[in-house]
Design an enzyme around this catalytic site. Structure first.
Site, mmCIF file in Angstrom:
data_model
loop_
_atom_site.group_PDB
_atom_site.id
_atom_site.type_symbol
_atom_site.label_atom_id
_atom_site.label_comp_id
_atom_site.label_asym_id
_atom_site.label_seq_id
_atom_site.Cartn_x
_atom_site.Cartn_y
_atom_site.Cartn_z
ATOM 1 N N THR A 182 21.165 43.737 28.659
ATOM 2 C CA THR A 182 21.214 43.079 27.355
ATOM 3 C C THR A 182 22.573 42.483 26.993
ATOM 4 O O THR A 182 22.663 41.696 26.053
ATOM 5 C CB THR A 182 20.881 44.106 26.246
ATOM 6 O OG1 THR A 182 21.825 45.174 26.344
ATOM 7 C CG2 THR A 182 19.470 44.665 26.406
ATOM 8 N N GLY A 183 23.637 42.875 27.696
ATOM 9 C CA GLY A 183 24.973 42.392 27.361
ATOM 10 C C GLY A 183 25.590 43.075 26.149
ATOM 11 O O GLY A 183 26.717 42.770 25.755
ATOM 12 N N ARG A 184 24.859 44.022 25.542
ATOM 13 C CA ARG A 184 25.374 44.688 24.336
ATOM 14 C C ARG A 184 26.573 45.573 24.687
ATOM 15 O O ARG A 184 26.566 46.258 25.709
ATOM 16 C CB ARG A 184 24.288 45.602 23.730
ATOM 17 C CG ARG A 184 23.118 44.852 23.153
ATOM 18 C CD ARG A 184 22.128 45.812 22.523
ATOM 19 N NE ARG A 184 21.370 46.564 23.525
ATOM 20 C CZ ARG A 184 20.393 47.404 23.233
ATOM 21 N NH1 ARG A 184 20.056 47.639 21.981
ATOM 22 N NH2 ARG A 184 19.738 48.039 24.181
ATOM 23 N N LYS B 262 23.514 54.809 38.651
ATOM 24 C CA LYS B 262 22.428 55.229 39.547
ATOM 25 C C LYS B 262 22.187 54.184 40.631
ATOM 26 O O LYS B 262 22.054 54.526 41.813
ATOM 27 C CB LYS B 262 21.130 55.448 38.734
ATOM 28 C CG LYS B 262 21.223 56.603 37.749
ATOM 29 C CD LYS B 262 19.967 56.738 36.913
ATOM 30 C CE LYS B 262 19.796 55.637 35.897
ATOM 31 N NZ LYS B 262 20.823 55.588 34.838
ATOM 32 N N GLY C 43 22.287 57.275 30.381
ATOM 33 C CA GLY C 43 21.972 56.111 31.204
ATOM 34 C C GLY C 43 23.243 55.376 31.613
ATOM 35 O O GLY C 43 24.351 55.727 31.176
ATOM 36 N N ASP C 44 23.076 54.386 32.497
ATOM 37 C CA ASP C 44 24.208 53.581 32.989
ATOM 38 C C ASP C 44 25.294 54.435 33.644
ATOM 39 O O ASP C 44 26.479 54.152 33.535
ATOM 40 C CB ASP C 44 24.809 52.752 31.831
ATOM 41 C CG ASP C 44 23.756 51.864 31.190
ATOM 42 O OD1 ASP C 44 22.914 51.330 31.933
ATOM 43 O OD2 ASP C 44 23.775 51.725 29.958
ATOM 44 N N GLY D 224 18.876 48.330 33.802
ATOM 45 C CA GLY D 224 19.857 47.413 34.350
ATOM 46 C C GLY D 224 20.720 48.182 35.322
ATOM 47 O O GLY D 224 21.568 48.967 34.917
ATOM 48 N N HIS D 225 20.430 48.026 36.598
ATOM 49 C CA HIS D 225 21.215 48.715 37.619
ATOM 50 C C HIS D 225 22.069 47.686 38.333
ATOM 51 O O HIS D 225 21.549 46.778 38.972
ATOM 52 C CB HIS D 225 20.292 49.419 38.630
ATOM 53 C CG HIS D 225 19.473 50.518 38.033
ATOM 54 N ND1 HIS D 225 18.618 51.293 38.763
ATOM 55 C CD2 HIS D 225 19.388 50.974 36.765
ATOM 56 C CE1 HIS D 225 18.036 52.176 37.966
ATOM 57 N NE2 HIS D 225 18.487 51.999 36.747
ATOM 58 N N ARG E 154 28.537 48.766 24.956
ATOM 59 C CA ARG E 154 28.059 50.151 24.949
ATOM 60 C C ARG E 154 28.970 50.999 24.069
ATOM 61 O O ARG E 154 30.189 50.799 24.056
ATOM 62 C CB ARG E 154 28.062 50.705 26.371
ATOM 63 C CG ARG E 154 27.045 50.034 27.276
ATOM 64 C CD ARG E 154 27.202 50.480 28.738
ATOM 65 N NE ARG E 154 26.220 49.813 29.580
ATOM 66 C CZ ARG E 154 26.386 49.578 30.884
ATOM 67 N NH1 ARG E 154 27.481 49.982 31.499
ATOM 68 N NH2 ARG E 154 25.447 48.966 31.585
HETATM 69 P P1 GDP Z 1 22.786 52.441 36.142
HETATM 70 O O1 GDP Z 1 21.921 51.850 35.102
HETATM 71 O O2 GDP Z 1 22.848 53.925 36.088
HETATM 72 O O3 GDP Z 1 22.449 51.947 37.529
HETATM 73 O O4 GDP Z 1 24.287 51.952 35.837
HETATM 74 P P2 GDP Z 1 24.755 50.456 35.425
HETATM 75 O O5 GDP Z 1 24.681 49.599 36.628
HETATM 76 O O6 GDP Z 1 24.049 50.012 34.203
HETATM 77 O O7 GDP Z 1 26.252 50.728 34.982
HETATM 78 C C1 GDP Z 1 27.216 51.183 35.882
HETATM 79 C C2 GDP Z 1 28.318 50.108 36.033
HETATM 80 O O8 GDP Z 1 29.472 50.689 36.575
HETATM 81 C C3 GDP Z 1 27.942 49.004 36.982
HETATM 82 O O9 GDP Z 1 28.522 47.797 36.525
HETATM 83 C C4 GDP Z 1 28.556 49.418 38.310
HETATM 84 O O10 GDP Z 1 28.894 48.324 39.136
HETATM 85 C C5 GDP Z 1 29.801 50.113 37.830
HETATM 86 N N1 GDP Z 1 30.222 51.262 38.641
HETATM 87 C C6 GDP Z 1 29.465 52.203 39.266
HETATM 88 N N2 GDP Z 1 30.246 53.149 39.802
HETATM 89 C C7 GDP Z 1 31.527 52.813 39.505
HETATM 90 C C8 GDP Z 1 32.791 53.424 39.746
HETATM 91 O O11 GDP Z 1 32.907 54.488 40.326
HETATM 92 N N3 GDP Z 1 33.893 52.776 39.246
HETATM 93 C C9 GDP Z 1 33.815 51.607 38.562
HETATM 94 N N4 GDP Z 1 34.936 51.067 38.115
HETATM 95 N N5 GDP Z 1 32.634 51.019 38.318
HETATM 96 C C10 GDP Z 1 31.517 51.612 38.774
HETATM 97 MG MG MG Z 2 22.056 50.512 33.516
#
Ligand code: GDP
Ligand code: MG
Length: 422
Positions: A300-302, A15, A11-12, A39-40, A304
């Protein structure tokens, strides 16, 4: 054209960021599983957004956004999320947001049960997001939930809520908690359900017709392959199917096949919560990577847990997601590393393997780590050729190890900070 955007890892992976980018080519964006445990984070010209329930396409005016029957929806949370987006100038109307009549409602007592159980487990906790997701899916399969369509028949809803709370209170009392009052639940449903009723749609028919009309539909997953209820690191998984194969079912078009599965894969590894995480790094090296990647949970702010790119886990993720192409994200985060660790295989009871084990074998797996040369800053690169040679090598290595074509490389969180690989 039916496309799924799915997570390859824990995850994270980014996406939301990739949906925000690629939604330019689609008419409809549909979330098909999960709830507000997602959390996207999306950063674009309109600002920074954290989406828990709404599809990430909501930030693009040209798309219709759909919340599928596979989702579990905390109505209060959704109303709050819609309000906070509107405050930032995002337009949300029944024209561009459609909620499935068959989507499950996550009630306040589901959240309460989640918290009671995590607290009871104490140091054996699962690392739940405490938002009621496990309890509400459990009730779904016991056929003891209510769905969005139930909001439209007040008398039946009242009787149902009285029946459900009577049943739920048997367990609530077992936790030594005071019983749930059905009238409180009804008031909550009236307040927040009332606001959401105009958005409730027969999504299955809507999508069926959209497909007949040749519309392009993108299914957005929440969480990654390794959190899938069946194929993930059970029991440290989520309670729904995060896989591309489930997308048509959770969206409302069962029987349809997706045409394209885009796997979102991170250039290193992160994992929120408990469970086996073979490649986990600790100490200073981990702290530096966590800080560079800003690896703190959006929901959650945890902090990772972090580790190097994990070949066995990612190969497996690619396979179960049926990924046709990969978007490799956060390559820029590795910019400051002189030597980049890669978990190239697992050692399971003395056997070196790139197959991803499950159960107790996974618990016993140890990482086999090798180091490759670092590559410096890549954040300004917009074509593959502009990448430093070692960065190109890193991408090609990952491509080979996972046996899947890397089509996009993301080098920043902003919408335009990416490379499309020719
Ligand atoms: P999701 O849950 O898969 O949508 O991913 P999250 O949003 O939880 O975590 C991805 C984090 O990485 C977010 O804070 C994005 O803004 C950031 N992010 C995504 N792609 C990139 C990247 O290529 N470089 C950097 N530095 N940050 C990115
Ligand atoms: Mg996420």
């Amino acid at each position: 054209m039916l496309t799924a955007i799915v997570g390859i890892n824990w995850g994270d992976e980014g996406k939301g960021r990739m949906v925000d980018l690629l939604s330019r080519d689609y008419d409809i964006i549909c979330r098909y599983q999960g709830g507000n445990n997602a959390g996207h984070t999306v950063i674009n010209d309109k600002g920074k957004f954290i989406l828990n329930l709404l599809p990430s396409g909501i930030l693009r005016e040209t798309t219709v956004n759909v919340m599928g029957n596979g989702m579990v929806i905390d109505l209060e949370h959704l109303v709050g999320e819609m309000e906070s987006l509107r405050e930032k100038g995002i337009n949300i109307t029944p024209e561009n947001l459609k909620i499935s009549d068959k989507a499950i409602i996550c009630l306040p007592y589901h959240k309460m049960m989640d918290i009671l159980e995590e607290d009871r487990l104490a140091d054996k906790k699962f690392g739940s997001t405490r938002r009621g997701i496990g309890p509400v899916y459990a009730d779904k399969y016991m056929k003891k939930d209510i769905r969005m369509e139930d909001l439209f028949d007040e008398d039946a809803l009242k009787e149902r809520i009285y029946d459900l709370t009577e049943w739920k209170n048997i367990t609530v009392k077992g936790y030594g908690h005071e019983p749930v009052n059905p009238d409180d639940i009804l008031a909550w449903l009236d307040k927040f359900g009332g606001i959401l009723k105009p958005y409730v749609t027969d999504v299955s028919t809507y999508l069926h017709n959209a497909i007949e009309d040749g519309k392009k539909i993108m299914f957005e997953a929440q969480l990654g392959a390794l959190r899938d209820i069946d194929f993930g690191i059970y029991p440290y998984t989520s309670s729904s199917s995060t896989l591309a194969g489930f997308a048509p079912i959770g969206a409302g078009v069962p029987g349809k096949k997706i045409d394209l599965s885009i796997g979102i894969m991170k250039a290193y590894s992160t994992c929120v919560g408990e469970g086996p995480f073979t490649c986990e790094m600790f100490g200073e090296e981990a702290e530096a990577l966590r800080a560079a990647g800003g690896e703190y949970g959006a929901a959650t702010g945890r902090p990772r847990r972090v580790g190097p790119f994990d070949v066995p886990a990612s190969r497996y993720g690619v396979r179960v997601q049926g990924a046709d192409v990969i978007a490799l994200t956060k390559l820029d985060v590795l910019s400051n590393m002189e030597k980049i660790p890669v978990c190239v295989a697992y050692d399971v009871d003395g056997e070196i393997t790139t197959d991803f084990p499950s159960g107790s074998k996974l618990n016993r797996a140890k990482p086999v780590v090798e180091y490759v040369d670092g590559f410096g800053d890549v954040s300004g690169c917009r074509t593959f050729d502009e990448l430093p040679e070692n960065a190109q090598k890193y991408v090609r290595y990952i491509e080979k190890a996972t046996e899947c074509k890397i089509k996009y490389v993301s080098v920043g969180a902003g919408r335009d900070e990416y490379i499309e690989v020719e």
